[in-house]
Design a protein around this motif. Sequence first.
Motif, PDB file in Angstrom:
ATOM      1  N   ARG A 127       0.853  -1.188   0.000  1.00 35.17           N
ATOM      2  CA  ARG A 127       0.000   0.000   0.000  1.00 35.17           C
ATOM      3  C   ARG A 127       0.891   1.242   0.000  1.00 35.17           C
ATOM      4  O   ARG A 127       2.036   1.178  -0.432  1.00 35.17           O
ATOM      5  CB  ARG A 127      -0.903  -0.013   1.219  1.00 35.17           C
ATOM      6  CG  ARG A 127      -1.956  -1.113   1.214  1.00 35.17           C
ATOM      7  CD  ARG A 127      -2.854  -0.965   2.432  1.00 35.17           C
ATOM      8  NE  ARG A 127      -4.022  -1.807   2.384  1.00 35.17           N
ATOM      9  CZ  ARG A 127      -4.164  -2.966   3.043  1.00 35.17           C
ATOM     10  NH1 ARG A 127      -3.180  -3.430   3.778  1.00 35.17           N
ATOM     11  NH2 ARG A 127      -5.278  -3.660   2.958  1.00 35.17           N
ATOM     12  N   THR A 128       0.385   2.377   0.471  1.00 35.13           N
ATOM     13  CA  THR A 128       1.192   3.601   0.465  1.00 35.13           C
ATOM     14  C   THR A 128       1.569   3.981   1.894  1.00 35.13           C
ATOM     15  O   THR A 128       1.116   3.358   2.853  1.00 35.13           O
ATOM     16  CB  THR A 128       0.434   4.794  -0.152  1.00 35.13           C
ATOM     17  OG1 THR A 128      -0.607   5.178   0.747  1.00 35.13           O
ATOM     18  CG2 THR A 128      -0.167   4.444  -1.500  1.00 35.13           C
ATOM     19  N   LYS A 129       2.368   5.025   2.009  1.00 35.64           N
ATOM     20  CA  LYS A 129       2.802   5.514   3.309  1.00 35.64           C
ATOM     21  C   LYS A 129       1.601   5.798   4.212  1.00 35.64           C
ATOM     22  O   LYS A 129       1.638   5.544   5.417  1.00 35.64           O
ATOM     23  CB  LYS A 129       3.614   6.794   3.091  1.00 35.64           C
ATOM     24  CG  LYS A 129       4.235   7.371   4.349  1.00 35.64           C
ATOM     25  CD  LYS A 129       5.147   8.541   3.985  1.00 35.64           C
ATOM     26  CE  LYS A 129       5.793   9.140   5.213  1.00 35.64           C
ATOM     27  NZ  LYS A 129       6.741  10.202   4.853  1.00 35.64           N
TER      28      LYS A 129
ATOM     29  N   TRP B 110       6.792   1.989  -2.030  1.00 36.10           N
ATOM     30  CA  TRP B 110       5.363   1.847  -1.770  1.00 36.10           C
ATOM     31  C   TRP B 110       4.699   1.165  -2.968  1.00 36.10           C
ATOM     32  O   TRP B 110       5.252   1.128  -4.074  1.00 36.10           O
ATOM     33  CB  TRP B 110       4.717   3.225  -1.533  1.00 36.10           C
ATOM     34  CG  TRP B 110       5.398   4.051  -0.469  1.00 36.10           C
ATOM     35  CD1 TRP B 110       6.097   5.207  -0.659  1.00 36.10           C
ATOM     36  CD2 TRP B 110       5.456   3.774   0.939  1.00 36.10           C
ATOM     37  NE1 TRP B 110       6.578   5.674   0.544  1.00 36.10           N
ATOM     38  CE2 TRP B 110       6.201   4.819   1.538  1.00 36.10           C
ATOM     39  CE3 TRP B 110       4.952   2.760   1.751  1.00 36.10           C
ATOM     40  CZ2 TRP B 110       6.457   4.872   2.910  1.00 36.10           C
ATOM     41  CZ3 TRP B 110       5.193   2.813   3.115  1.00 36.10           C
ATOM     42  CH2 TRP B 110       5.932   3.859   3.682  1.00 36.10           C
ATOM     43  N   LEU B 111       3.499   0.649  -2.757  1.00 38.26           N
ATOM     44  CA  LEU B 111       2.708   0.027  -3.828  1.00 38.26           C
ATOM     45  C   LEU B 111       3.499  -1.037  -4.593  1.00 38.26           C
ATOM     46  O   LEU B 111       3.501  -1.079  -5.819  1.00 38.26           O
ATOM     47  CB  LEU B 111       2.173   1.100  -4.791  1.00 38.26           C
ATOM     48  CG  LEU B 111       1.134   2.053  -4.166  1.00 38.26           C
ATOM     49  CD1 LEU B 111       0.869   3.247  -5.068  1.00 38.26           C
ATOM     50  CD2 LEU B 111      -0.174   1.301  -3.876  1.00 38.26           C
TER      51      LEU B 111
ATOM     52  N   GLU C  72      -1.974  -0.894  -7.214  1.00 40.69           N
ATOM     53  CA  GLU C  72      -2.685   0.379  -7.089  1.00 40.69           C
ATOM     54  C   GLU C  72      -3.776   0.180  -6.055  1.00 40.69           C
ATOM     55  O   GLU C  72      -4.148  -0.948  -5.757  1.00 40.69           O
ATOM     56  CB  GLU C  72      -3.245   0.835  -8.436  1.00 40.69           C
ATOM     57  CG  GLU C  72      -4.181  -0.164  -9.077  1.00 40.69           C
ATOM     58  CD  GLU C  72      -4.510   0.182 -10.528  1.00 40.69           C
ATOM     59  OE1 GLU C  72      -3.876   1.085 -11.094  1.00 40.69           O
ATOM     60  OE2 GLU C  72      -5.407  -0.470 -11.084  1.00 40.69           O
TER      61      GLU C  72
END
Lengths: 485, 281
Positions: free
Chosen positions: A324-326, A348-349, A372
């Motif tokens: 996932r992202t931060k 990330w991702l 995504e």
Amino acid sequence: MEAAPKPKKTIKTIAKTKTAMPEQDPAARARNWSEVTLGYSEEQAVGEAARCIQCKKPGCIAGCPVAINIPGFIKAVEDRDFRKAYDVLAADNVLPAICGRVCPQETQCEAVCIVGNKLEPVGIGRIERFVGDMALKNGWSLATSVKPNGHKAAMIGSGPASITCAVDLARAGVDVTIYEALHTAGGVLKYGIPEFRLPKKLIDRELEALKGLGVKVVTNAIIGRLFTIPQLMQEMGYESAFIGVGAGFPNLMGIPGEGFNGIFSANEYLTRVNLMRAYQHPHSDTPTGMGKKVAVIGAGNTAMDACRVSIRMGAEEVYCVYRRTKKESPARAEEVHHAEEEGVKFNWLTAPVRILGDERGWVKAMECIRMELGEPDASGRARPVPVKGSEFLFEVDTIVYAIGTSANPILAQTTPGLRLNKRGYIDVSPDTQMTSIPGVFAGGDIVTGGATVILAMGAGRKAARAMLQYMGLEVTAEPAQQAKS
Amino acid sequence: MFKIVKREQFSPVTYLWKLEAPDIAKAAQPGHFVIIRHGDGGERVPLTIADFDRQAGTITLVIQAVGKTTTALMNLKEGEYLDDLAGPLGHARHFDKVKKVVCVGGGLGVAPTYPQLRQYKQNGAHTISIVGFRSKDLMFWIDRFKAESDELIIATDDGSFGVKGLVTGPLQEVLDKNPDVDEVLAIGPAIMMKACVAVTKPRNVKTIVSLNPVMVDGTGMCGGCRVTVGGKMAFACVDGPEFDGLQVDFDELLARAKRFDSFERESMRRLREQHECHLPK
């Protein structure tokens, strides 16, 4: 004659921001194992304590899983009565120097601090740490006159849940023995959390306080193998037992190539470094066996620890790989920030799909895929969705899985009638922490799955109350407010 | 602290300890292992229990000086104490009713084979034992094996005693002569167990092996001891240490055994430098 009343503090009269925490410079600390954060000086602590406006209806106490009288101890700090501050604090938390360092205050007490509605919240954790360190420095102890009442209880595991439970029972006069599987007590505090976040000497000194209360610690005792729970309860004379063994069974991803050399669970990697002191190898016997280009999979606090350990162990490149992202990363913001400062690179991702090895069986690369974010999943976080055709090779020689843990199977296999939930953790009554076996209680990660030190402590405290009741003992000192769980 | 109540030197590199550990002795079963640790900064080493005496409250370990720790521990004398001893660990052996069994022990693996052989015998099985050593001067416990075996074959790599060569030669012959063997137990170096399985697999004889990979805690926490069995990842410490040998991925096991080789060599070199004259070359 009474002293003139101090002018009333209000949100308008106090400093707007938290007193900054002194820290080692990132470039210097990336090469040493000393603590990253240095702790408040007396002046800094008193100054920060002065930011607490002593609310009539404070939010902070209910935000603390062990319901510490936060305004109470902060007031004493402001008054420079540090011994009193410690006594107030230690009444609810026996590990203040530890919790002041590793609790996620930003989502607990400080998240509901009234000052925080308008300004930066009071730095409760930092003041707590100051008081805890002060107590260790001055040798203040918890020792109270304990009257033995002839009742016996066993703690299984010696991490934060068991320690808290043990202290509460011992203070009530129960004869408590802690059984620890490893050769030293402390559980995840010892094997999981690195020296630069939580010095091991400090843990030992905080644990010393247990002995003052008459608590016995037996190391090298694997319950389920050396003694079973039925044996403890039937042959060994324990009227009740508390299971606080943590959830230390590491998860792998189940992708091809996980048998190659150079792949570690975070548990193995961190245990080698923290418990077995691989950072002193060859003066200590245990090496890590790591390489120079490290990828840590996952972005929780354990992943940050693994990344920052790798930097200090001399890795040339350290990558944190997260699907996932931060924004969704479960680590404390402070930990991610510290990792970034120390040179950890974040991917990330990104998720590995397979691991490639060389002809000798060592890792040489991961095949990764880009992700995504899609619709929110059951956890409420956006679900990562693979981007078709985005596979790429990521050359690394060391991979550390920090993607969570599961329940260790030993106790479940050897304790007939111990009911587990669907995820394999121990099922307990939410009010009492009692398991399906009368007299046997449980709390901490073995009930909730991987969580925080302070939540485990909250569960240990709740169980202790129920255990006293179970043993027919009076429960005194009702906590002012029961923590929300 | 665990007292070494008896110590025997079997060979320049092999030694026996009888340790005072009444609780472990009481809980121990054939197949279990323990973790030992000693000294400041000492590593945790898994060792299979070679014997236990519940009455006397002791367990027996047979140790080979292969690395720094096991070499340094040779200096502990009878009456001295080991710092840490944790166990019993792993699953106890589950014994199926068998009429005829072959127990193969190689080198140090001869020791943990013994309590299982004794159990087979007590269960009424016809026991054929094959024990292998590199040479005659490394042999131990032949008398114990004689007492529990209906047939005993001794093999040495250099032919200094018994049959010359590896244990697989005699194993092949025994299986050819005894098509009614119900199961084979093989405990020894991974390469030996792999070779035994190469003999038993084509004959489809049930084969039990005891694995002893590098592990840290031994309780399921680190996962360093993982091994592929029947295509699935297992942890030797909590799922084993014994597995269906026909299902074990020995090539992976052998590769994983080399994870810390370079560090071990370096540690040994340092140890030798420190104690030049006291250690066997």
